[in-house]
Every structure is written in structure tokens, then in C-alpha cells.
Write a protein that holds these residues in place. Structure first.
Motif, PDB file in Angstrom:
ATOM      1  N   TRP A   1      41.627  49.233  52.095  1.00  0.00           N
ATOM      2  CA  TRP A   1      41.365  47.571  52.212  1.00  0.00           C
ATOM      3  C   TRP A   1      42.109  47.004  52.916  1.00  0.00           C
ATOM      4  O   TRP A   1      43.283  46.956  52.886  1.00  0.00           O
ATOM      5  CB  TRP A   1      41.530  47.176  50.760  1.00  0.00           C
TER       6      TRP A   1
ATOM      7  N   GLN B   1      40.310  50.412  45.996  1.00  0.00           N
ATOM      8  CA  GLN B   1      41.767  50.610  46.069  1.00  0.00           C
ATOM      9  C   GLN B   1      42.216  51.556  44.899  1.00  0.00           C
ATOM     10  O   GLN B   1      43.104  52.327  44.914  1.00  0.00           O
ATOM     11  CB  GLN B   1      42.553  49.137  45.814  1.00  0.00           C
ATOM     12  N   LYS B   2      41.187  51.451  43.643  1.00  0.00           N
ATOM     13  CA  LYS B   2      41.500  52.390  42.508  1.00  0.00           C
ATOM     14  C   LYS B   2      41.178  53.628  42.835  1.00  0.00           C
ATOM     15  O   LYS B   2      41.692  54.859  42.566  1.00  0.00           O
ATOM     16  CB  LYS B   2      40.631  51.857  41.525  1.00  0.00           C
TER      17      LYS B   2
ATOM     18  N   GLN C   1      37.230  45.105  46.381  1.00  0.00           N
ATOM     19  CA  GLN C   1      38.319  45.552  46.600  1.00  0.00           C
ATOM     20  C   GLN C   1      39.138  46.299  45.559  1.00  0.00           C
ATOM     21  O   GLN C   1      39.859  47.477  45.803  1.00  0.00           O
ATOM     22  CB  GLN C   1      39.188  44.546  46.761  1.00  0.00           C
ATOM     23  N   GLU C   2      38.950  45.966  44.266  1.00  0.00           N
ATOM     24  CA  GLU C   2      39.552  46.728  43.238  1.00  0.00           C
ATOM     25  C   GLU C   2      39.140  48.316  43.071  1.00  0.00           C
ATOM     26  O   GLU C   2      39.712  49.174  42.786  1.00  0.00           O
ATOM     27  CB  GLU C   2      39.200  45.868  41.933  1.00  0.00           C
ATOM     28  N   LYS C   3      37.678  48.289  43.396  1.00  0.00           N
ATOM     29  CA  LYS C   3      37.244  49.643  43.274  1.00  0.00           C
ATOM     30  C   LYS C   3      37.538  50.439  44.239  1.00  0.00           C
ATOM     31  O   LYS C   3      38.041  51.551  44.120  1.00  0.00           O
ATOM     32  CB  LYS C   3      35.459  49.649  43.237  1.00  0.00           C
TER      33      LYS C   3
ATOM     34  N   PRO D   1      36.350  40.584  45.433  1.00  0.00           N
ATOM     35  CA  PRO D   1      37.312  41.104  44.593  1.00  0.00           C
ATOM     36  C   PRO D   1      36.954  42.520  43.748  1.00  0.00           C
ATOM     37  O   PRO D   1      37.688  43.283  43.689  1.00  0.00           O
ATOM     38  CB  PRO D   1      37.546  40.022  43.636  1.00  0.00           C
ATOM     39  N   LEU D   2      35.517  42.563  43.437  1.00  0.00           N
ATOM     40  CA  LEU D   2      35.266  43.887  42.725  1.00  0.00           C
ATOM     41  C   LEU D   2      35.233  44.963  43.660  1.00  0.00           C
ATOM     42  O   LEU D   2      35.610  46.005  43.423  1.00  0.00           O
ATOM     43  CB  LEU D   2      33.943  43.679  42.205  1.00  0.00           C
TER      44      LEU D   2
END
Length: 189
Positions: free
Chosen positions: A44, A38-39, A34-36, A31-32
Motif C-alpha cells: 500500500w 495490508q492484512k 488498504q486494510e484488506k 480505507p477498506l
């Protein structure tokens, strides 16, 4: 993180593992990451978790898939899914937890390429000095023969090879036999 391309999977995973304290199971990494990504506008997909596993295992010497650089290590043994960053890739904000199982046992055997120059010695000259001194330490008198024609003795250069700036002619008079302990003491002065 010299020579690791910013925005690459490896670069991002090093940052993610640092955010997680240096070691984590894949379930916390996904999850981390993916967030990183995508930001940052990076991709992804459904295959991204597999890419993460491949990137980590390609860069862990303890992995059967190792083919990159040594960045990660297996915390609980291969196949358990918990990986950690080697100390060289940890940020100072996250010191190495010396209570971690990996550090309680110690991490050794990591291959490191090293290149260095070493001044050569003349083995015939060294052997001549050993015969002259009868394989005996000239400081403490220690002499140990453990097999026929095999002795525990070292030969010390009175003028250390490390101090030479050029090729030098040496004689047996420039050498002395010392036991390993006395030889070590001679090099600490």
C-alpha cells in the motif's frame, strides 16, 4: 470470480465492493482496500488510491479508460466517483438493490462476446415459398405490404432446422408462410 487472480487489485476490489453492499464512492473503498491488502501482506503506497481508480475504470464499460472486463458500472454517471459491481460479481449475501438509480433506469449495452452455431437456410427456397403463398399467412390470412415488393411475412420450416442432425435437402413443400404472431405460436408448441 473465475479467471481473476486472487490477491490482484481487481480481485480485492470486487471483495471490497461486496463488503460495501455492491456500490460505493472511492472515499469508502480506499480505507477498506488498504486494510484488506495490508492484512494480506500486499503493498500500500501513496499511489494505491490512483491504482484503485485505474483498476475500477479499466474494468467499467462506461469509462473512457475501459480495457479490461465488464465488472463495474458508474452509479451516478461518469466522473462522479461512485461505482457499483455488476450483478455477476455480487455475492448472494448482497442482493442487487432494485431501487438503485442504475437499476431504476436499467443497465444495457454491455458488450458480451458470444459464439454459436446456426443452421443455414436457402434464401432462394424461402423466397419461392413466399411467392407460392402470395406473401400471406397460411394460418390467419394476414398480409401486409409496406413498400413495393416488401411484405411482412416469415417462412416456417414444418420440420424445424433445430431438429436436424445433418445437412438435409428441403423443398418448398417443407415450408409455410406465417405472420410473425403465428410463427411465434408455432414455435411455442
Amino acid at each position: 470470480m473465475a479467471n481473476i487472480e486472487p490477491g490482484s487489485w481487481l480481485f480485492d476490489l470486487i471483495e471490497v465492493y461486496n463488503e460495501l453492499g455492491g456500490e460505493a464512492p472511492y472515499e469508502k473503498v480506499y480505507p477498506l482496500a488498504q486494510e484488506k491488502r495490508q492484512k494480506a501482506g500486499a503493498s500500500w503506497t501513496k499511489q494505491s488510491p490512483a491504482t484503485i481508480r485505474r483498476t475500477v475504470e479499466d474494468n467499467a464499460e462506461s469509462s473512457k479508460n475501459y480495457r479490461g472486463r465488464a465488472v463495474f458500472y458508474s452509479v451516478n454517471g461518469h466522473g462522479k466517483g461512485v461505482w457499483g459491481l455488476l450483478p455477476d460479481y455480487r455475492k448472494e449475501a448482497y442482493p442487487v438493490d432494485m431501487r438503485s438509480p442504475a437499476y431504476a433506469a436499467g443497465i444495457e449495452g454491455i458488450l458480451q462476446e458470444q459464439h454459436y452455431l446456426r443452421r443455414s437456410r436457402d434464401p432462394k427456397l424461402v423466397e419461392q415459398r413466399k411467392v407460392i403463398d402470395d406473401y400471406t399467412c397460411q394460418t390467419c390470412g394476414f398480409r401486409l405490404q409496406w413498400e413495393r415488393d416488401k411484405y411482412l411475412i416469415e417462412v416456417h420450416h414444418l420440420s424445424p432446422l433445430g431438429n436436424l442432425h445433418d445437412v438435409t435437402v428441403t423443398s418448398t413443400e417443407d415450408l409455410i408462410c406465417l405472420c410473425p404472431t403465428c410463427h411465434r405460436i408455432a414455435h411455442t408448441r
